[in-house]
Write a protein that holds these residues in place. Structure first.
Motif, PDB file in Angstrom:
ATOM      1  N   UNK A 361       0.813  -1.222   0.000  1.00  0.00           N
ATOM      2  CA  UNK A 361       0.000   0.000   0.000  1.00  0.00           C
ATOM      3  C   UNK A 361       0.845   1.271   0.000  1.00  0.00           C
ATOM      4  N   UNK A 362       2.163   1.122   0.164  1.00  0.00           N
ATOM      5  CA  UNK A 362       3.006   2.300   0.369  1.00  0.00           C
ATOM      6  C   UNK A 362       4.153   2.333  -0.635  1.00  0.00           C
ATOM      7  N   UNK A 363       4.322   3.496  -1.266  1.00  0.00           N
ATOM      8  CA  UNK A 363       5.427   3.657  -2.216  1.00  0.00           C
ATOM      9  C   UNK A 363       6.614   4.388  -1.596  1.00  0.00           C
ATOM     10  N   UNK A 364       6.441   4.838  -0.355  1.00  0.00           N
ATOM     11  CA  UNK A 364       7.546   5.482   0.372  1.00  0.00           C
ATOM     12  C   UNK A 364       7.478   5.025   1.820  1.00  0.00           C
ATOM     13  N   UNK A 365       8.388   4.165   2.207  1.00  0.00           N
ATOM     14  CA  UNK A 365       8.402   3.613   3.566  1.00  0.00           C
ATOM     15  C   UNK A 365       9.656   4.089   4.281  1.00  0.00           C
ATOM     16  N   UNK A 366       9.450   4.850   5.341  1.00  0.00           N
ATOM     17  CA  UNK A 366      10.553   5.393   6.144  1.00  0.00           C
ATOM     18  C   UNK A 366      10.494   4.729   7.505  1.00  0.00           C
ATOM     19  N   UNK A 367      11.560   4.067   7.885  1.00  0.00           N
ATOM     20  CA  UNK A 367      11.528   3.331   9.156  1.00  0.00           C
ATOM     21  C   UNK A 367      11.425   4.267  10.357  1.00  0.00           C
ATOM     22  N   UNK A 368      12.218   5.320  10.367  1.00  0.00           N
ATOM     23  CA  UNK A 368      12.294   6.145  11.574  1.00  0.00           C
ATOM     24  C   UNK A 368      12.536   7.598  11.199  1.00  0.00           C
ATOM     25  N   UNK A 369      11.878   8.512  11.910  1.00  0.00           N
ATOM     26  CA  UNK A 369      12.057   9.936  11.653  1.00  0.00           C
ATOM     27  C   UNK A 369      12.246  10.678  12.968  1.00  0.00           C
ATOM     28  N   UNK A 370      13.248  11.553  12.975  1.00  0.00           N
ATOM     29  CA  UNK A 370      13.498  12.413  14.134  1.00  0.00           C
ATOM     30  C   UNK A 370      13.078  13.853  13.867  1.00  0.00           C
ATOM     31  N   UNK A 371      12.382  14.070  12.760  1.00  0.00           N
ATOM     32  CA  UNK A 371      11.916  15.398  12.398  1.00  0.00           C
ATOM     33  C   UNK A 371      10.945  15.924  13.455  1.00  0.00           C
ATOM     34  N   UNK A 372      11.102  17.185  13.834  1.00  0.00           N
ATOM     35  CA  UNK A 372      10.217  17.784  14.833  1.00  0.00           C
ATOM     36  C   UNK A 372       8.802  17.905  14.282  1.00  0.00           C
ATOM     37  N   UNK A 373       7.840  17.380  15.026  1.00  0.00           N
ATOM     38  CA  UNK A 373       6.438  17.459  14.596  1.00  0.00           C
ATOM     39  C   UNK A 373       5.573  18.090  15.683  1.00  0.00           C
ATOM     40  N   UNK A 374       6.193  18.923  16.521  1.00  0.00           N
ATOM     41  CA  UNK A 374       5.419  19.555  17.586  1.00  0.00           C
ATOM     42  C   UNK A 374       5.271  18.620  18.770  1.00  0.00           C
ATOM     43  N   UNK A 375       4.101  18.663  19.397  1.00  0.00           N
ATOM     44  CA  UNK A 375       3.881  17.892  20.619  1.00  0.00           C
ATOM     45  C   UNK A 375       2.638  17.025  20.477  1.00  0.00           C
ATOM     46  N   UNK A 376       2.581  15.976  21.278  1.00  0.00           N
ATOM     47  CA  UNK A 376       1.505  14.984  21.164  1.00  0.00           C
ATOM     48  C   UNK A 376       1.365  14.287  22.517  1.00  0.00           C
ATOM     49  N   UNK A 377       0.162  14.321  23.098  1.00  0.00           N
ATOM     50  CA  UNK A 377       0.050  13.772  24.453  1.00  0.00           C
ATOM     51  C   UNK A 377      -0.061  12.255  24.494  1.00  0.00           C
ATOM     52  N   UNK A 378      -0.038  11.584  23.340  1.00  0.00           N
ATOM     53  CA  UNK A 378       0.144  10.132  23.320  1.00  0.00           C
ATOM     54  C   UNK A 378       1.441   9.762  24.031  1.00  0.00           C
ATOM     55  N   UNK A 379       2.381  10.705  24.113  1.00  0.00           N
ATOM     56  CA  UNK A 379       3.651  10.428  24.778  1.00  0.00           C
ATOM     57  C   UNK A 379       3.453  10.010  26.227  1.00  0.00           C
ATOM     58  N   UNK A 380       2.399  10.501  26.898  1.00  0.00           N
ATOM     59  CA  UNK A 380       2.128  10.051  28.265  1.00  0.00           C
ATOM     60  C   UNK A 380       1.843   8.553  28.292  1.00  0.00           C
TER      61      UNK A 380
END
Length: 441
Positions: A361-380
């Protein structure tokens, strides 16, 4: 596996219909009465054990809850818009989260989180905006699903349908928890669910986001670019006076606030990583000839690490205190949101990459990204599970609809390619089954 994939493909219209229904009736954080009650009803019909309302929240840790008047007006609006009445009483007061539990026998506990709240944005009424042209645009003035959480809620129900359909086949796999979380915007909702203990027995926790500004067909298996953040609401209280006749008798709350703003933006940056501070709103004054008695502002701090965010927040608190003292005003600070830093577990990243690659289903698969994407409370949630010895992952799916349109998140013309909903449901389901299968082996 092929049978499961085919089943999810076959319920695509159902998943899309859920998304469009939620999109038409968006609700802000802690007011998701209609959304939560519909989810609770559907999970119960599918055979899940369902918990909702106060039993899945820590009252002391809820942040940024609206006033009683706002909660009540949204409650009654939800009833008028078709919320199932039998579930509404337990949601009163803004306890608008739902937990669905499916016990399939001995084995690990896997939790999946789906956020469900909308944004305070007025939706576009242009003909090239698909929700408007197909008549499922927002019915609630000034509120819109302009971040994709309508899609997340629909994905969660798609996963629920799949698990329920194959329940007999999956016996002996363990326990699955579907968490439908309110108030992610402003990072207000996750902490109170974590503090209530609903993740204390979880071995793996999965979360994701569909992104309209990432090219369709992209899968980022593990995201590590979260910044820790704190949201502060600050009030200054002074003393009014006639600005012409007796200015010296006043205590200017606006001056205190302005002094704070200027100095907040002068906080030294930290040597160990990125930091942010922003004053987003400042309100004060009643007239040009009146010394302002009150001022209020909303600001946020962010840090590349929890320690850096704490440094900025502590520095900000000190500035606010002394700005008030300088102008003989009083002040108060309340916290309306918080989130931590977070890193996806390498083992889960590898598993998801293998599954994503196998789907085609994916033509671009990136294993890991350290790019800043703001904040997300799923981190709790991820932090709690990882500290208990478990694993967590947050993955991103590109959902761009049309490169010719500016479909940024939190904008009036935000929209997604709905094909991404099925892709996401497959990833959640297959990763969960892969975890359970490998744990048995």
């Amino acid at each position: 596996m092929k049978e499961i994939i085919n089943y999810i493909n076959n319920i695509e219209d159902k998943i899309i219909s859920y998304r469009r229904d939620f999109h038409r009736y968006p609700e802000l954080g802690w007011t998701e009465f209609r959304t939560a009650s519909i989810i609770a009803k559907r999970l119960l019909e599918l055979g899940f054990e369902v918990k909702y309302g106060k039993e899945i929240f820590s009252e002391a840790d809820r942040m940024g809850v609206p006033s009683a008047g706002i909660l009540d007006s949204n409650y009654y609006r939800a009833l008028k818009q078709g919320a199932p009445e039998e579930f509404m009483e337990q949601l009163k007061g803004g306890y608008t989260g739902v937990l669905g539990v499916l016990n399939l026998g001995e084995g690990p506990t896997v939790a999946m989180r789906f956020d469900i709240d909308a944004i305070g944005v007025s939706e576009s009424t242009k003909e090239n905006h698909l929700p408007f042209s197909l008549s499922f645009n927002s019915s609630n003035d000034g509120i819109m699903h302009s971040c994709g959480h309508d899609g997340h809620a629909a994905i969660g129900l798609g996963v629920a349908h799949t698990l329920a359909n194959f329940r007999d086949r999956f016996k002996g796999l363990g326990t699955i928890k579907l968490i439908f979380q309110p108030a992610e915007e402003g990072v207000r909702g996750a902490k109170s669910m974590v503090k209530a203990g609903i993740l204390d027995d979880v071995d793996y926790v999965l979360g994701n986001h569909i992104m309209a500004d990432e090219e369709n067909g992209t899968l980022i298996c593990g995201t590590n670019g979260f910044m820790a953040t704190s949201k502060l609401d600050v009030s200054f209280k002074g003393l009014p006076a006639h600005a012409g006749a007796a200015p010296n008798e006043g205590r200017n709350a606006l001056l205190a606030a302005c002094s704070a703003v200027l100095n907040l933006n002068s906080i030294p940056r930290h040597k160990d990583g990125a930091s942010r501070i922003n004053v987003g709103t400042l309100m004060s004054g009643s007239g040009r000839n009146v010394i302002p008695e009150e001022a209020s502002m909303k600001l946020e701090t962010r840090g590349q690490t929890t320690e850096i965010n704490e440094y900025v927040k502590t520095y900000a608190e000190r500035i606010i205190k002394h700005a008030a003292e300088m102008h003989e005003a009083t002040y108060s600070i309340s916290y309306s949101g918080e989130a931590l830093v977070g890193n996806s577990s390498p083992g889960l990243i590898k598993r998801l990459a293998r599954i994503g690659d196998s789907l085609g289903d994916f033509n671009c698969l990136i294993e890991e990204s350290n790019k800043s994407i703001g904040s997300e409370d799923f981190t709790y949630m991820m932090d709690r599970v990882q500290k208990n010895g478990g694993q967590g992952i947050f993955f991103i799916l590109g959902a761009s609809l049309d490169k010719s349109q500016a479909l940024g998140h939190h904008t009036s013309n935000f929209d997604i390619d709905e094909k991404v909903l099925v892709k996401s449901a497959k990833l959640f389901t297959l990763l969960t089954l892969d975890i359970e299968k490998n744990c048995r082996e």
